[in-house]
Design a protein around this motif. Sequence first.
Motif, PDB file in Angstrom:
ATOM      1  N   GLU A 118     -14.818  17.964  20.547  1.00  6.54           N
ATOM      2  CA  GLU A 118     -14.898  16.819  21.455  1.00  6.54           C
ATOM      3  C   GLU A 118     -14.448  17.226  22.855  1.00  6.54           C
ATOM      4  O   GLU A 118     -13.913  18.307  23.074  1.00  6.54           O
ATOM      5  CB  GLU A 118     -13.954  15.705  20.973  1.00  6.54           C
ATOM      6  CG  GLU A 118     -14.296  15.100  19.636  1.00  6.54           C
ATOM      7  CD  GLU A 118     -13.357  13.944  19.276  1.00  6.54           C
ATOM      8  OE1 GLU A 118     -13.591  13.300  18.262  1.00  6.54           O
ATOM      9  OE2 GLU A 118     -12.381  13.691  20.030  1.00  6.54           O
ATOM     10  N   ASP A 119     -14.652  16.313  23.788  1.00  2.00           N
ATOM     11  CA  ASP A 119     -14.020  16.473  25.091  1.00  2.00           C
ATOM     12  C   ASP A 119     -12.525  16.235  24.925  1.00  2.00           C
ATOM     13  O   ASP A 119     -12.100  15.482  24.035  1.00  2.00           O
ATOM     14  CB  ASP A 119     -14.602  15.463  26.094  1.00  2.00           C
ATOM     15  CG  ASP A 119     -15.998  15.858  26.552  1.00  2.00           C
ATOM     16  OD1 ASP A 119     -16.331  17.060  26.480  1.00  2.00           O
ATOM     17  OD2 ASP A 119     -16.746  14.960  26.964  1.00  2.00           O
ATOM     18  N   PRO A 120     -11.720  16.902  25.758  1.00  2.00           N
ATOM     19  CA  PRO A 120     -12.094  17.767  26.873  1.00  2.00           C
ATOM     20  C   PRO A 120     -12.360  19.205  26.411  1.00  2.00           C
ATOM     21  O   PRO A 120     -11.920  19.619  25.343  1.00  2.00           O
ATOM     22  CB  PRO A 120     -10.845  17.720  27.763  1.00  2.00           C
ATOM     23  CG  PRO A 120      -9.725  17.582  26.773  1.00  2.00           C
ATOM     24  CD  PRO A 120     -10.250  16.687  25.685  1.00  2.00           C
ATOM     25  N   GLN A 121     -13.063  19.944  27.250  1.00  7.53           N
ATOM     26  CA  GLN A 121     -13.266  21.364  27.036  1.00  7.53           C
ATOM     27  C   GLN A 121     -12.295  22.140  27.923  1.00  7.53           C
ATOM     28  O   GLN A 121     -12.112  21.796  29.089  1.00  7.53           O
ATOM     29  CB  GLN A 121     -14.701  21.761  27.377  1.00  7.53           C
ATOM     30  CG  GLN A 121     -15.747  21.063  26.525  1.00  7.53           C
ATOM     31  CD  GLN A 121     -15.680  21.459  25.063  1.00  7.53           C
ATOM     32  OE1 GLN A 121     -15.744  22.647  24.752  1.00  7.53           O
ATOM     33  NE2 GLN A 121     -15.548  20.480  24.174  1.00  7.53           N
ATOM     34  N   LEU A 122     -11.680  23.161  27.371  1.00  4.57           N
ATOM     35  CA  LEU A 122     -10.794  24.032  28.146  1.00  4.57           C
ATOM     36  C   LEU A 122     -11.571  25.303  28.453  1.00  4.57           C
ATOM     37  O   LEU A 122     -11.645  26.229  27.644  1.00  4.57           O
ATOM     38  CB  LEU A 122      -9.516  24.346  27.353  1.00  4.57           C
ATOM     39  CG  LEU A 122      -8.747  23.129  26.816  1.00  4.57           C
ATOM     40  CD1 LEU A 122      -7.493  23.580  26.065  1.00  4.57           C
ATOM     41  CD2 LEU A 122      -8.384  22.165  27.941  1.00  4.57           C
ATOM     42  N   SER A 123     -12.195  25.325  29.606  1.00  5.84           N
ATOM     43  CA  SER A 123     -13.075  26.426  29.993  1.00  5.84           C
ATOM     44  C   SER A 123     -12.997  26.635  31.498  1.00  5.84           C
ATOM     45  O   SER A 123     -12.473  25.784  32.225  1.00  5.84           O
ATOM     46  CB  SER A 123     -14.516  26.105  29.595  1.00  5.84           C
ATOM     47  OG  SER A 123     -15.010  25.019  30.365  1.00  5.84           O
ATOM     48  N   PRO A 124     -13.519  27.759  32.000  1.00 10.30           N
ATOM     49  CA  PRO A 124     -13.435  28.027  33.447  1.00 10.30           C
ATOM     50  C   PRO A 124     -14.108  26.958  34.294  1.00 10.30           C
ATOM     51  O   PRO A 124     -13.648  26.670  35.406  1.00 10.30           O
ATOM     52  CB  PRO A 124     -14.137  29.384  33.591  1.00 10.30           C
ATOM     53  CG  PRO A 124     -13.998  30.033  32.259  1.00 10.30           C
ATOM     54  CD  PRO A 124     -14.076  28.915  31.265  1.00 10.30           C
ATOM     55  N   ALA A 125     -15.179  26.370  33.802  1.00 12.57           N
ATOM     56  CA  ALA A 125     -15.928  25.386  34.598  1.00 12.57           C
ATOM     57  C   ALA A 125     -15.573  23.948  34.249  1.00 12.57           C
ATOM     58  O   ALA A 125     -16.198  23.018  34.770  1.00 12.57           O
ATOM     59  CB  ALA A 125     -17.428  25.600  34.395  1.00 12.57           C
ATOM     60  N   ALA A 126     -14.568  23.745  33.412  1.00 18.07           N
ATOM     61  CA  ALA A 126     -14.229  22.395  32.970  1.00 18.07           C
ATOM     62  C   ALA A 126     -13.757  21.535  34.132  1.00 18.07           C
ATOM     63  O   ALA A 126     -13.027  21.996  35.009  1.00 18.07           O
ATOM     64  CB  ALA A 126     -13.148  22.456  31.898  1.00 18.07           C
ATOM     65  N   MET A 127     -14.176  20.279  34.116  1.00 15.74           N
ATOM     66  CA  MET A 127     -13.742  19.316  35.113  1.00 15.74           C
ATOM     67  C   MET A 127     -12.684  18.403  34.491  1.00 15.74           C
ATOM     68  O   MET A 127     -12.612  18.246  33.284  1.00 15.74           O
ATOM     69  CB  MET A 127     -14.928  18.473  35.590  1.00 15.74           C
ATOM     70  CG  MET A 127     -16.091  19.290  36.125  1.00 15.74           C
ATOM     71  SD  MET A 127     -15.668  20.197  37.627  1.00 15.74           S
ATOM     72  CE  MET A 127     -15.513  18.824  38.778  1.00 15.74           C
ATOM     73  N   ALA A 142     -13.231  37.314  25.988  1.00 15.32           N
ATOM     74  CA  ALA A 142     -12.429  36.109  25.770  1.00 15.32           C
ATOM     75  C   ALA A 142     -13.253  34.925  25.285  1.00 15.32           C
ATOM     76  O   ALA A 142     -12.693  33.960  24.763  1.00 15.32           O
ATOM     77  CB  ALA A 142     -11.704  35.734  27.063  1.00 15.32           C
ATOM     78  N   GLY A 143     -14.566  34.946  25.446  1.00 15.72           N
ATOM     79  CA  GLY A 143     -15.395  33.837  24.999  1.00 15.72           C
ATOM     80  C   GLY A 143     -15.520  32.755  26.054  1.00 15.72           C
ATOM     81  O   GLY A 143     -14.782  32.743  27.046  1.00 15.72           O
ATOM     82  N   PRO A 144     -16.415  31.797  25.845  1.00 15.68           N
ATOM     83  CA  PRO A 144     -16.693  30.786  26.882  1.00 15.68           C
ATOM     84  C   PRO A 144     -15.621  29.720  27.022  1.00 15.68           C
ATOM     85  O   PRO A 144     -15.496  29.110  28.072  1.00 15.68           O
ATOM     86  CB  PRO A 144     -18.016  30.174  26.427  1.00 15.68           C
ATOM     87  CG  PRO A 144     -18.030  30.362  24.940  1.00 15.68           C
ATOM     88  CD  PRO A 144     -17.324  31.667  24.697  1.00 15.68           C
ATOM     89  N   VAL A 145     -14.847  29.441  25.961  1.00 15.87           N
ATOM     90  CA  VAL A 145     -13.822  28.390  26.025  1.00 15.87           C
ATOM     91  C   VAL A 145     -12.529  28.892  25.409  1.00 15.87           C
ATOM     92  O   VAL A 145     -12.534  29.728  24.509  1.00 15.87           O
ATOM     93  CB  VAL A 145     -14.263  27.089  25.311  1.00 15.87           C
ATOM     94  CG1 VAL A 145     -15.515  26.522  25.933  1.00 15.87           C
ATOM     95  CG2 VAL A 145     -14.441  27.321  23.818  1.00 15.87           C
TER      96      VAL A 145
END
Length: 370
Positions: A309-318, A295-298
């Motif tokens: 840019e921010d935001p990032q949609l990822s498992p570790a995103a805050m 699935a890739g990192p994001v």
Amino acid sequence: MVRRSQLRERCAASAAPGGQADAVLVSRPANIRYLTGRSPRGAALLLGADGQDTLIGPAEPDRPCDDGSHPSDDLRTCELSAPDGDTAVAAADLAVRTGARSLGVEEYHLTVARHRALASVAPGLRLTDLACAVEQQRVVKDEEEIAALRVAAEITDQALGELLESILVGRTERHLALELERRLIDHGAEGPAFPTSVATGRHSGLARHKPTDRRVEEGDFLTVRLGARYRGYRCQIGRTFVIGTAPEDWQVDLYDLVFAAQRAGREALTPGVACSGVDRSARRVLASAGYGEEAGPVTGHGVGLEIGEDPQLSPAAMGKLDDRVPVTVQPGVHVPGRGGVRIDDTLVVRPQADGGPELLTITTKELLAL
């Protein structure tokens, strides 16, 4: 300008890591563009302690803004006196001369040598880290910015639609990528938002594939990722097609899976949702079919004056999404040796009361045989 006033208020309301600053130096080009409407090469922007904003750079003082608008009356522009001078150093010197005692700088954008030069020219000036204050302000777009993104998406859809009507078999990935970028320009883009990717056959589905001289063949998956830049603002679209013949069963199954993941991600885009929650909505669809690792990192990211840019949609995103934040939703799967599928869209987060997420890239997501 409203944006510069908001930055001053933001800096005054929250102490920076090194303490509050009474003047601000902005050196990152995208941030200067956001705050002034233009970004001459090598320029620096000073928000002075005396309330005067000054753009220092090699450009002529009366040079028009990059987007064709006129500079605001409250922005002073000046040139360096020497061709080999440093605009950031000149800004620090000006800050001292206008009464500043502390200067907020974008430390992540300054080299060590440049930071030392600032301290040398103004030894009595306390330097503090501005961190990503401007980037944080850029996350939520105003309607003028969204309008520019909307036009960028329209241009991108036009360019892609024209390509799909042409003969593709026998042409190389590199040729098709160059043609797409030419079509973007023809329809009014300033240029591509990022290097256009065309991937065929075993290359298809790769997230960052650089076009090669491989020729399009019957039965190939064809993955295209591109975007236009309009008035500085950038969008992104990704689509996957089958060349020449009806798709094979494995191609249909893989496409349907990625489409379901992309739809789940799009439907999760609401104000207040956790960024990691959007990623999870799309990723679990792929994981349920055994493609979690592919699935890739994001699953997506913000867009605007920059891609990624921010935001990032990822498992570790805050953090959580806000209204009027444009993002991509871009899940994909690549099967080594066979190829794969990517589907990318640019959307703007909107509340359900306003119709939910606004889809900017509208080229069909049906699995077409071209």
